[in-house]
Design a protein around this motif. Structure first.
Motif, PDB file in Angstrom:
ATOM      1  N   LYS A 237       0.831  -1.207   0.000  1.00  0.00           N
ATOM      2  CA  LYS A 237       0.000   0.000   0.000  1.00  0.00           C
ATOM      3  C   LYS A 237       0.868   1.262   0.000  1.00  0.00           C
ATOM      4  O   LYS A 237       0.613   2.201  -0.764  1.00  0.00           O
ATOM      5  N   HIS A 238       1.895   1.285   0.830  1.00  0.00           N
ATOM      6  CA  HIS A 238       2.747   2.477   0.889  1.00  0.00           C
ATOM      7  C   HIS A 238       3.417   2.744  -0.457  1.00  0.00           C
ATOM      8  O   HIS A 238       3.624   3.888  -0.836  1.00  0.00           O
ATOM      9  N   GLY A 239       3.749   1.669  -1.176  1.00  0.00           N
ATOM     10  CA  GLY A 239       4.280   1.840  -2.525  1.00  0.00           C
ATOM     11  C   GLY A 239       3.224   2.368  -3.478  1.00  0.00           C
ATOM     12  O   GLY A 239       3.459   3.317  -4.237  1.00  0.00           O
ATOM     13  N   LEU A 240       2.048   1.751  -3.437  1.00  0.00           N
ATOM     14  CA  LEU A 240       1.001   2.115  -4.405  1.00  0.00           C
ATOM     15  C   LEU A 240       0.569   3.572  -4.280  1.00  0.00           C
ATOM     16  O   LEU A 240       0.165   4.185  -5.264  1.00  0.00           O
ATOM     17  N   ILE A 241       0.658   4.133  -3.071  1.00  0.00           N
ATOM     18  CA  ILE A 241       0.224   5.531  -2.950  1.00  0.00           C
ATOM     19  C   ILE A 241       1.344   6.516  -3.251  1.00  0.00           C
ATOM     20  O   ILE A 241       1.075   7.654  -3.576  1.00  0.00           O
ATOM     21  N   ARG A 242       2.613   6.081  -3.169  1.00  0.00           N
ATOM     22  CA  ARG A 242       3.689   7.062  -3.274  1.00  0.00           C
ATOM     23  C   ARG A 242       4.841   6.763  -4.220  1.00  0.00           C
ATOM     24  O   ARG A 242       5.583   7.661  -4.580  1.00  0.00           O
ATOM     25  N   SER A 243       5.048   5.509  -4.626  1.00  0.00           N
ATOM     26  CA  SER A 243       6.286   5.243  -5.352  1.00  0.00           C
ATOM     27  C   SER A 243       6.206   4.046  -6.296  1.00  0.00           C
ATOM     28  O   SER A 243       6.216   2.890  -5.865  1.00  0.00           O
ATOM     29  N   ALA A 244       6.180   4.338  -7.596  1.00  0.00           N
ATOM     30  CA  ALA A 244       6.175   3.270  -8.603  1.00  0.00           C
ATOM     31  C   ALA A 244       7.468   2.464  -8.525  1.00  0.00           C
ATOM     32  O   ALA A 244       7.473   1.247  -8.714  1.00  0.00           O
TER      33      ALA A 244
ATOM     34  N   ASN B 135      -6.874  15.814   8.118  1.00  0.00           N
ATOM     35  CA  ASN B 135      -7.770  16.809   7.559  1.00  0.00           C
ATOM     36  C   ASN B 135      -7.984  16.538   6.083  1.00  0.00           C
ATOM     37  O   ASN B 135      -9.041  16.804   5.537  1.00  0.00           O
ATOM     38  N   ASP B 136      -6.937  16.004   5.441  1.00  0.00           N
ATOM     39  CA  ASP B 136      -7.071  15.735   4.017  1.00  0.00           C
ATOM     40  C   ASP B 136      -6.098  14.643   3.566  1.00  0.00           C
ATOM     41  O   ASP B 136      -6.441  13.476   3.561  1.00  0.00           O
ATOM     42  N   LEU B 137      -4.853  15.057   3.260  1.00  0.00           N
ATOM     43  CA  LEU B 137      -3.861  14.160   2.664  1.00  0.00           C
ATOM     44  C   LEU B 137      -3.782  12.781   3.329  1.00  0.00           C
ATOM     45  O   LEU B 137      -3.683  11.753   2.662  1.00  0.00           O
ATOM     46  N   ARG B 138      -3.789  12.743   4.669  1.00  0.00           N
ATOM     47  CA  ARG B 138      -3.587  11.471   5.368  1.00  0.00           C
ATOM     48  C   ARG B 138      -4.594  10.407   4.939  1.00  0.00           C
ATOM     49  O   ARG B 138      -4.331   9.213   5.060  1.00  0.00           O
ATOM     50  N   ALA B 139      -5.732  10.860   4.439  1.00  0.00           N
ATOM     51  CA  ALA B 139      -6.758   9.905   3.996  1.00  0.00           C
ATOM     52  C   ALA B 139      -6.232   8.955   2.921  1.00  0.00           C
ATOM     53  O   ALA B 139      -6.753   7.845   2.759  1.00  0.00           O
ATOM     54  N   ILE B 140      -5.188   9.332   2.183  1.00  0.00           N
ATOM     55  CA  ILE B 140      -4.695   8.427   1.125  1.00  0.00           C
ATOM     56  C   ILE B 140      -4.163   7.110   1.700  1.00  0.00           C
ATOM     57  O   ILE B 140      -4.088   6.106   1.012  1.00  0.00           O
ATOM     58  N   LEU B 141      -3.828   7.146   2.999  1.00  0.00           N
ATOM     59  CA  LEU B 141      -3.372   5.912   3.652  1.00  0.00           C
ATOM     60  C   LEU B 141      -4.498   4.891   3.761  1.00  0.00           C
ATOM     61  O   LEU B 141      -4.266   3.744   4.123  1.00  0.00           O
TER      62      LEU B 141
ATOM     63  N   GLY C 103     -25.600   7.403  -0.095  1.00  0.00           N
ATOM     64  CA  GLY C 103     -25.171   6.656  -1.274  1.00  0.00           C
ATOM     65  C   GLY C 103     -23.840   7.107  -1.860  1.00  0.00           C
ATOM     66  O   GLY C 103     -23.452   6.670  -2.940  1.00  0.00           O
ATOM     67  N   ARG C 104     -23.158   7.978  -1.146  1.00  0.00           N
ATOM     68  CA  ARG C 104     -21.839   8.472  -1.602  1.00  0.00           C
ATOM     69  C   ARG C 104     -20.820   8.234  -0.501  1.00  0.00           C
ATOM     70  O   ARG C 104     -21.160   8.265   0.673  1.00  0.00           O
ATOM     71  N   MET C 105     -19.579   8.044  -0.894  1.00  0.00           N
ATOM     72  CA  MET C 105     -18.552   7.823   0.121  1.00  0.00           C
ATOM     73  C   MET C 105     -17.213   8.396  -0.323  1.00  0.00           C
ATOM     74  O   MET C 105     -17.013   8.698  -1.503  1.00  0.00           O
ATOM     75  N   VAL C 106     -16.329   8.532   0.672  1.00  0.00           N
ATOM     76  CA  VAL C 106     -14.960   8.922   0.356  1.00  0.00           C
ATOM     77  C   VAL C 106     -14.208   7.657  -0.032  1.00  0.00           C
ATOM     78  O   VAL C 106     -14.297   6.642   0.660  1.00  0.00           O
ATOM     79  N   PHE C 107     -13.508   7.706  -1.135  1.00  0.00           N
ATOM     80  CA  PHE C 107     -12.854   6.499  -1.636  1.00  0.00           C
ATOM     81  C   PHE C 107     -11.506   6.884  -2.244  1.00  0.00           C
ATOM     82  O   PHE C 107     -11.421   7.854  -2.986  1.00  0.00           O
ATOM     83  N   ILE C 108     -10.477   6.126  -1.924  1.00  0.00           N
ATOM     84  CA  ILE C 108      -9.146   6.427  -2.462  1.00  0.00           C
ATOM     85  C   ILE C 108      -8.982   5.673  -3.776  1.00  0.00           C
ATOM     86  O   ILE C 108      -9.067   4.440  -3.809  1.00  0.00           O
ATOM     87  N   VAL C 109      -8.735   6.424  -4.844  1.00  0.00           N
ATOM     88  CA  VAL C 109      -8.707   5.852  -6.191  1.00  0.00           C
ATOM     89  C   VAL C 109      -7.306   5.979  -6.799  1.00  0.00           C
ATOM     90  O   VAL C 109      -6.779   7.088  -6.908  1.00  0.00           O
TER      91      VAL C 109
ATOM     92  N   ILE D 220      -8.119  11.392  -3.775  1.00  0.00           N
ATOM     93  CA  ILE D 220      -9.203  11.206  -2.806  1.00  0.00           C
ATOM     94  C   ILE D 220     -10.501  11.603  -3.515  1.00  0.00           C
ATOM     95  O   ILE D 220     -10.693  12.769  -3.847  1.00  0.00           O
ATOM     96  N   ASP D 221     -11.365  10.620  -3.746  1.00  0.00           N
ATOM     97  CA  ASP D 221     -12.660  10.912  -4.371  1.00  0.00           C
ATOM     98  C   ASP D 221     -13.687  11.030  -3.241  1.00  0.00           C
ATOM     99  O   ASP D 221     -13.954  10.047  -2.547  1.00  0.00           O
ATOM    100  N   LYS D 222     -14.243  12.227  -3.074  1.00  0.00           N
ATOM    101  CA  LYS D 222     -15.149  12.427  -1.942  1.00  0.00           C
ATOM    102  C   LYS D 222     -16.599  12.175  -2.311  1.00  0.00           C
ATOM    103  O   LYS D 222     -17.505  12.419  -1.530  1.00  0.00           O
ATOM    104  N   ASN D 223     -16.809  11.709  -3.514  1.00  0.00           N
ATOM    105  CA  ASN D 223     -18.167  11.566  -3.997  1.00  0.00           C
ATOM    106  C   ASN D 223     -18.345  10.261  -4.782  1.00  0.00           C
ATOM    107  O   ASN D 223     -18.999  10.222  -5.816  1.00  0.00           O
TER     108      ASN D 223
END
Ligand code: NAD
Ligand code: ZN
Length: 364
Positions: A188-195, A238-244, A328-334, A343-346
């Motif tokens: 996961k840490h790779g997929l969010i930050r480093s190819a 508040n925002d960025l950390r959600a990518i974890l 019917g909507r959620m926050v989802f990391i794409v 971060i998709d908030k919708n």
């Protein structure tokens, strides 16, 4: 190896290496943990049997006073009942504001002991000594919590540790299934930050599963570094950390539906990350995002297919309990590329539902 989590006054070091359990007294002393006040070591039955004597005898030989609390192994230990038990032990042992609570174990022990440290006398110092691969993630960042019967991690706090002391030697006794589960958070840490890091895992997955010290040391260092950087920029989510949370929206629901027994945390989020990658591709990411995600997770010994008996309605219901679900909507990391997410908030629950169904058809 050494890292610092940069948080101003609350900055703290992460030490990663072999044999650190024996040197705990040295590091405690170096970081101002005094010898006047007693220390409480929290561990579980399994880890305690293997490593508690070693840690306690080293600390005592150096002049520390210690008491220990051994909780049952497994997720059930993250309860208010165990929390109260720890507070009782702390009071009886005379822990004061200068004392520290030490978590010796995996994420369960870390979350429980950390929450006790956050609450006892409105907060005393806390030291993380992770003994699982997964805990490279949970020991960094200061999220601590216990579970309520109706919801996981719902009773918690932000309480940063004073130090993380990660002895890689302890990982040698981990059951293989726990090794793979922990590797899911590394991926996961790779997929969010480093190819590049994902490509490295792709090449070195066998070594990681075999606990090759060189490879594992590097992977855990890199994983801790990604986590530390993100936490430094957004401690309170508040925002960025959600990518974890990549893979966790689906993953948490799978854990809940499986009764927190069928799928380990890392197994559930592995399936969740495959689902997230599929959604990413649907929304325009290159197909390779899905292919690489799935291949690397499978190489780490993780499931990528959802067992067919998981009820899709129950999974969707579990997602509705999520703090971030509304109408019917959620926050989802794409994922948008390997090493990048948004971060998709919708996100539409309907789309997620369709993907969950598809996850039952994945080739393992
Ligand atoms: P865990 O603590 O239950 O450990 C897994 C199993 O391995 C346990 O049975 C334990 O006794 C055993 N074990 C631990 N270390 C061992 C060793 N060195 N040798 C042999 N056996 C050992 O589980 P985990 O996977 O480490 O952590 C999962 C928990 O972490 C979940 O509760 C999850 O919610 C939490 N978590 C928290 C955060 C956070 O940011 N706070 C992040 C991710 C996960
Ligand atoms: Zn996780």
């Amino acid at each position: 190896r050494e890292l610092t989590v940069q948080l101003g006054e609350r900055s703290y070091p992460i030490y990663i290496g072999e044999g650190l359990l024996d040197q705990a007294a040295f590091y405690f002393d170096k970081h101002g943990i005094g010898k006047q006040s007693p220390l409480l070591i929290v561990t579980d039955e399994q880890v305690g049997r293997l490593y508690l004597d070693k840690l306690e005898s080293g600390l005592r030989a150096a002049g520390y006073r210690t008491v220990s609390a051994v909780v049952p192994a497994g997720e059930q230990a993250k309860s208010l009942l165990q929390f109260e038990e720890l507070i009782t032990i702390a009071l009886k042992a005379g822990l004061d504001r200068k004392s520290a609570i030490i978590a010796l174990g995996g994420g369960v022990v870390g979350d429980l002991a950390g929450y006790a440290a956050a609450a006892y006398m409105r907060g005393i110092r806390f030291i993380q000594m992770p003994t699982t691969i997964l805990a490279h993630d949970s020991s960094v960042g200061g999220k601590v919590a216990v579970n309520h019967p109706l919801a996981k991690n719902i009773i918690g706090a932000f309480h940063q540790p004073a130090m993380v002391l990660y002895d890689l030697e302890t990982l040698r006794t981990l059951p293989p299934r726990e090794v793979s589960s922990g590797l899911a958070e590394v991926v996961k840490h790779g997929l969010i930050r480093s190819a590049e890091f994902v490509a490295w895992i792709d090449e070195n997955a066998d070594k990681l599963r075999a606990l090759d010290p060189e490879a594992l040391g590097y992977a855990l260092y890199f994983g801790c570094r990604v986590k530390a950087e993100i936490v430094s920029q957004d401690e309170r989510e508040n925002d960025l950390r959600a990518i974890l949370n990549l893979g966790h929206t689906i993953g948490h629901a799978l854990e809940a539906v499986g009764g927190y027994g069928e799928l380990l945390h890392g197994e559930a989020i592995a399936i969740g990350m495959v689902g997230a990658a599929r959604i990413g591709v649907e929304l325009g990411a290159p197909r390779e995002v899905y292919e690489v995600t799935k291949r690397v997770l499978a190489k780490c010994g993780l499931p990528v297919r959802l067992p067919a008996h998981f009820d899709t309605d129950a999974i969707m219901d579990a997602m509705r309990h999520d703090k971030k679900f509304k109408e019917g909507r959620m926050v989802f990391i794409v994922p948008t590329a390997i090493g990048d997410v948004v971060i998709d908030k919708n996100m539409s629950a309907e789309r997620v539902r369709r993907i969950v169904e598809q996850l039952k058809e994945e080739e393992q």
